[in-house]
Design an enzyme around this catalytic site. Structure first.
Site, short mmCIF file in Angstrom:
data_model
loop_
_atom_site.label_atom_id
_atom_site.label_comp_id
_atom_site.label_asym_id
_atom_site.label_seq_id
_atom_site.Cartn_x
_atom_site.Cartn_y
_atom_site.Cartn_z
CB ALA A 227 -13.41 -67.43 -14.35
CD GLU A 246 -10.40 -78.04 -5.41
OE1 GLU A 246 -10.91 -76.78 -5.47
OE2 GLU A 246 -9.37 -78.11 -4.93
CB CYS A 280 -10.55 -74.17 -3.05
SG CYS A 280 -9.34 -73.48 -4.57
#
Length: 472
Positions: A227, A246, A280
């Site tokens: 986002a 990333e 992540c």
């Protein structure tokens, strides 16, 4: 007072404002860590101007000189390693031990040294009777780096090391959750680097927005949520900036029927729970064939039971709190949705509420529907859904069904079979019998909405360089 404690206190003193600023709290205890300075948009503009003025002199240094200075910067981190790790543990929450704070500081050193040794040589494209064409790699100018709160020091190094290596200067904006860690890191690096080559500007969202829009910033490197990445892409469009994004991941792992549950359990665990799941490229959904399902579940439970969670400065702990309340609430919401759906809790899922720290217990969820929110939304915390499959093609379809495609993994005792399955997965990286393992020599990046651009290795250097072809 020990030398380590004195060094920590000195670093801490140097990065705090003389007055004002914003209070930062330890996510493990709720206690104040200290105060972080908050820059204005005007401060950001001044920092970019200084970085722009310093860039030609930095680029004029020889390749060897810049390499040597990066090695000197790595030496400086090693000198202050324990102080940096203790500050990181208090601000971010991650324990000192395990693949956490000391590990992260060590990774900063390793990435700096590796990047210092990479060299992009001019490439002769054509040299025949028709003429000669040579591809050169020039600095871009000022690189803006916007970092996350989960690995604040290490990811800052991923951004700044290649940028500096290629003759760019860097203005870095740390996450508002973990500014002190990055400010201390930059303070240490700048004991080895020339003035104004690397400048940290902590601040709120408007500072990051201005950095993304600034006409004198040639490139933005960002690691964080999809986002926020979308917002940066839009902000950078007017000045046609180069971008490396990333972004979020919801990484799938697929266990094949020939895998050994006991042999892979600990690697599966750390693939999912490194940094307490706040990574992540962590393993966030695990697909297991029916014949191995109960064995894999039990093996993971046995590993999870032996991994202590607690305050990061307590040496025995290897798992810590979630870094902030908002992330705790996301994990709690998703685990609650899984429980309400009838999924089976193997371990965890019963957090203590109304406590000072943002601890969420290590949680494994079995017998869960493939479309449950805990599976299809990124949890970014210590909760792993384990999905049973009976058809490998269906498992691959599930793995490839989401918009995120950062990493994935295949677990098998047959390398050829694993590689064949890996080739069918959509991801920036697919690992075999490991998950999330990165190497400064091996490029890393996302696919689909997990971003674009590559970091690490020679490809990472190209991402922070302007290709320039001279043809004659």
């Amino acid at each position: 007072m020990s030398a380590q404690t004195a060094d920590f206190q000195d670093l801490f003193r140097r990065v705090q404002p003389a007055e004002g600023g914003r209070e930062v709290f330890d996510p493990a205890t709720g206690e104040s860590v200290g105060r972080a300075p908050e820059a204005s948009v005007e401060d950001l503009d001044a920092a970019v101007a200084r970085a722009k003025a310093a860039q030609p002199g930095w680029a004029a240094r020889s390749d060897q000189q810049r390499s040597q200075l990066l090695h000197s910067a790595a030496d400086a981190i090693e000198t202050h390693a324990e102080g940096l790790a203790r500050l990181l543990s208090q601000e971010q929450g991650k324990p000192l031990n395990g693949p956490n704070a000391r590990f992260e500081v060590g990774a900063c050193v390793a990435w700096l040294r590796a990047t210092a040794e990479f060299t992009l040589e001019p490439e002769v494209l054509v040299d025949d009777d028709s003429g000669k064409a040579v591809l050169h790699w020039r600095p871009l100018g000022v690189v803006g780096a916007i970092g996350p709160w989960n690995w604040p020091m290490m990811i800052s190094i991923w951004q700044l090391a290649p940028s500096l290596r290629q003759g760019n200067t860097v203005v870095i904006k740390p996450s508002g959750y973990t500014p002190l860690s990055v400010l201390a890191l930059v303070e240490v690096l700048n004991t080895a680097l020339p003035q104004e080559v690397l400048i940290a500007v902590p601040g709120r969202g408007e500072v990051g927005d201005r950095l993304s829009r600034h006409p004198d910033v040639a490139k933005i490197m960002f690691t964080g949520s999809t986002a926020t990445g979308r917002s940066i892409i839009k902000a950078a469009a007017d000045t046609v900036k180069r971008l490396t994004m990333e972004l979020g991941g919801n990484d799938a792992g697929i266990v094949l029927e020939d895998a050994d549950p006991e042999a892979i359990a600990e690697d599966l665990f750390w693939g999912a729970f490194i940094n307490t799941g706040q990574t992540c490229a962590a393993l966030k959904r695990l697909y297991v064939p029916e014949p191995l399902y109960d064995q894999v579940c039990q093996a993971l439970v046995e590993v999870a039971k032996n991994m202590p969670m607690g305050v990061g400065l307590e040496e025995q702990n290897v798992l810590g709190p979630l870094q902030n309340k908002a992330q705790w609430e996301i994990v709690d919401r998703l685990v609650t949705a899984a429980k309400d759906s009838g999924a089976r809790v193997l371990i965890g899922a019963e957090p203590e509420r109304n406590t000072a720290g943002y601890f969420y217990p290590t949680t494994l969820i079995a017998d869960i529907d493939p479309q449950n929110p805990l599976v299809v939304e990124e949890q970014f915390g210590p909760a792993l859904p384990i999905i049973k499959y009976t058809d490998l093609d269906q498992a691959i379809e599930w793995a490839n069904s989401l918009t995120e495609a950062l990493g994935s993994s295949v677990w098998s005792s047959n390398p050829d079979r694993a590689e064949e399955v890996a080739s069918r997965l959509v991801a920036g990286t697919t690992w075999i019998n490991k998950h999330g393992a990165i190497d400064p020599r091996v490029p890393f990046g996302g696919a689909r909405e997990s971003g674009f651009g590559l970091e690490f290795g020679l490809e990472g250097l190209k991402e922070v360089s302007q290709p320039h072809i001279i043809s004659q």
